[in-house]
Design a protein around this motif. Sequence first.
Motif, PDB file in Angstrom:
ATOM      1  N   LYS A 383      45.986  47.789  43.921  1.00 60.84           N
ATOM      2  CA  LYS A 383      45.675  48.388  42.622  1.00 60.84           C
ATOM      3  C   LYS A 383      44.196  48.225  42.295  1.00 60.84           C
ATOM      4  O   LYS A 383      43.564  49.146  41.751  1.00 60.84           O
ATOM      5  CB  LYS A 383      46.530  47.746  41.531  1.00 60.84           C
ATOM      6  CG  LYS A 383      48.001  48.117  41.611  1.00 60.84           C
ATOM      7  CD  LYS A 383      48.791  47.459  40.488  1.00 60.84           C
ATOM      8  CE  LYS A 383      50.261  47.863  40.544  1.00 60.84           C
ATOM      9  NZ  LYS A 383      51.068  47.230  39.471  1.00 60.84           N
ATOM     10  N   LYS A 384      43.638  47.064  42.625  1.00 64.98           N
ATOM     11  CA  LYS A 384      42.201  46.847  42.398  1.00 64.98           C
ATOM     12  C   LYS A 384      41.373  47.825  43.210  1.00 64.98           C
ATOM     13  O   LYS A 384      40.402  48.414  42.718  1.00 64.98           O
ATOM     14  CB  LYS A 384      41.822  45.408  42.800  1.00 64.98           C
ATOM     15  CG  LYS A 384      42.218  44.336  41.832  1.00 64.98           C
ATOM     16  CD  LYS A 384      41.711  42.994  42.350  1.00 64.98           C
ATOM     17  CE  LYS A 384      42.055  41.858  41.428  1.00 64.98           C
ATOM     18  NZ  LYS A 384      41.563  40.555  41.961  1.00 64.98           N
ATOM     19  N   LYS A 386      42.244  50.767  44.370  1.00 66.77           N
ATOM     20  CA  LYS A 386      42.375  52.126  43.831  1.00 66.77           C
ATOM     21  C   LYS A 386      41.532  52.295  42.579  1.00 66.77           C
ATOM     22  O   LYS A 386      40.886  53.328  42.378  1.00 66.77           O
ATOM     23  CB  LYS A 386      43.846  52.419  43.522  1.00 66.77           C
ATOM     24  CG  LYS A 386      44.717  52.613  44.758  1.00 66.77           C
ATOM     25  CD  LYS A 386      46.161  52.918  44.370  1.00 66.77           C
ATOM     26  CE  LYS A 386      47.017  53.146  45.607  1.00 66.77           C
ATOM     27  NZ  LYS A 386      48.438  53.414  45.254  1.00 66.77           N
ATOM     28  N   TYR A 387      41.540  51.250  41.730  1.00 67.14           N
ATOM     29  CA  TYR A 387      40.749  51.315  40.501  1.00 67.14           C
ATOM     30  C   TYR A 387      39.261  51.416  40.817  1.00 67.14           C
ATOM     31  O   TYR A 387      38.537  52.229  40.231  1.00 67.14           O
ATOM     32  CB  TYR A 387      41.024  50.087  39.643  1.00 67.14           C
ATOM     33  CG  TYR A 387      40.105  49.967  38.447  1.00 67.14           C
ATOM     34  CD1 TYR A 387      40.289  50.757  37.318  1.00 67.14           C
ATOM     35  CD2 TYR A 387      39.034  49.068  38.465  1.00 67.14           C
ATOM     36  CE1 TYR A 387      39.438  50.653  36.227  1.00 67.14           C
ATOM     37  CE2 TYR A 387      38.178  48.956  37.385  1.00 67.14           C
ATOM     38  CZ  TYR A 387      38.385  49.749  36.266  1.00 67.14           C
ATOM     39  OH  TYR A 387      37.529  49.646  35.210  1.00 67.14           O
ATOM     40  N   LYS A 390      38.395  54.876  42.156  1.00 68.64           N
ATOM     41  CA  LYS A 390      38.311  55.862  41.082  1.00 68.64           C
ATOM     42  C   LYS A 390      37.038  55.674  40.263  1.00 68.64           C
ATOM     43  O   LYS A 390      36.392  56.638  39.859  1.00 68.64           O
ATOM     44  CB  LYS A 390      39.538  55.748  40.170  1.00 68.64           C
ATOM     45  CG  LYS A 390      40.824  56.247  40.804  1.00 68.64           C
ATOM     46  CD  LYS A 390      41.981  56.127  39.825  1.00 68.64           C
ATOM     47  CE  LYS A 390      43.274  56.621  40.442  1.00 68.64           C
ATOM     48  NZ  LYS A 390      44.424  56.470  39.508  1.00 68.64           N
ATOM     49  N   LYS A 391      36.689  54.405  40.022  1.00 68.76           N
ATOM     50  CA  LYS A 391      35.485  54.121  39.229  1.00 68.76           C
ATOM     51  C   LYS A 391      34.231  54.598  39.957  1.00 68.76           C
ATOM     52  O   LYS A 391      33.344  55.199  39.344  1.00 68.76           O
ATOM     53  CB  LYS A 391      35.398  52.609  38.966  1.00 68.76           C
ATOM     54  CG  LYS A 391      34.252  52.223  38.037  1.00 68.76           C
ATOM     55  CD  LYS A 391      34.273  50.728  37.744  1.00 68.76           C
ATOM     56  CE  LYS A 391      33.120  50.348  36.814  1.00 68.76           C
ATOM     57  NZ  LYS A 391      33.110  48.891  36.539  1.00 68.76           N
TER      58      LYS A 391
END
Length: 422
Positions: A383-384, A386-387, A390-391
Amino acid sequence: MLDIVKHTFGAKGWLKAWAIYLMAFPFYFFDAGSAQPSDIFIAITVAIFFLTNGFKLYKDNQVVFGRFLRFCIYLAIVNFGVYIALLGQPNKGLPWFILSAFYIYNLLVMGFALALYRQYGRKFLFTTMYSCVLAAGLQIGLSFVFNTGGEGIRGALFFTNPNQLGYYSLCGLAIVLVLESMIKIPKLVVYLSFFLFGYLAIVSVSKAALGAMIILFGAYLIANRVLSFRNIFAVIIVGGVGYLALLNTEFGKNFQKNLEIREINDADRPDEITEWQYRGYDRISNHPAYLILGAGEGGYNRFDTFIEGHEMHSSIGTILFCYGIPGTVLFIMFVLSILRGLPWYYLIYSLPLFAYGITHMGLRFTIFWVALMMFPVIRVEIKKRKYLTKKRRFEAFKNYNRSNVPSLPFERPNEVHGVTGY
């Protein structure tokens, strides 16, 4: 090599205590079922950590911890109920509070691991993985210095029985494979891990552990997309050399001999005794009423079973029979909270850990629970990632738009509406 030392002996803060625990875990000095030096060390460490820091977990990991906590509460209630019901009667087995304490202890170690991950992030991943690799290497190296025994043909090294060594080799390799998917380490370390833990499994003459390692190796190859012609050729060469080593070296010949002897010993079991009876599953068919709420652990003299006065030789069977349908449901919910949302190959990595529990009792083996905790840790890492991806894309998109918007006359710093010197 320097990286390994940096993240183990050179680890900072609480991570150093975690590294010491993982490296000391395989070294048993007392009888099976007793608290070992590594247990005493981590129990004191966790107590101090909890009193000073508490267990601060990611929200995702709080769910995992909470699910296992519910399971522990239920089993403690069941075991206490059995204790009350057997007051004044023969009770062959450990006291109810000690049986429950094993699970509470593992719960606290799990919470400590998840809290360390929240505090140290990716450093926790490196420390955990490298500590397991070093622990395997230390066992093998020291086994040539000290006289380590086992049960006849099966070696145990520094554990008290071969099944512990076999299960440890499986859990240790699973930890390495799960963690290496999220951190960059040399492939040499991964293949060294296969060698070290494979060696431990061979010494234990554990067919279950060796079979599970083959599954892990296949899943690793597919998950990492290394099934190119060159890599397949390398696997064939390495596998061929390993096979020839097993055939022609003294170590390999001893393994073949011990495996044959074990097959003969297993064949000596009376034909009328099935695997269902031999593992203690016959308690379920002989006492189905206990499935409603659970029979509890301890008081083994209560049951009509082939293995009288002993616990079941199965983790899965113990959960189902001793804690009934409610306990089984709670445990399944805990397992689902661990594995949900992960890519398929992580599910393959987890299967051998649970499959081993079909024919062996490993619920008190702390490294098993540590291995399970790596899955929710990796889910947070995914999840980190992917975040952050995206950022970065969003930042790149903003920068691209800014760089491609033509400047207007009044946006020039020194010429606004024709007025210079602004």
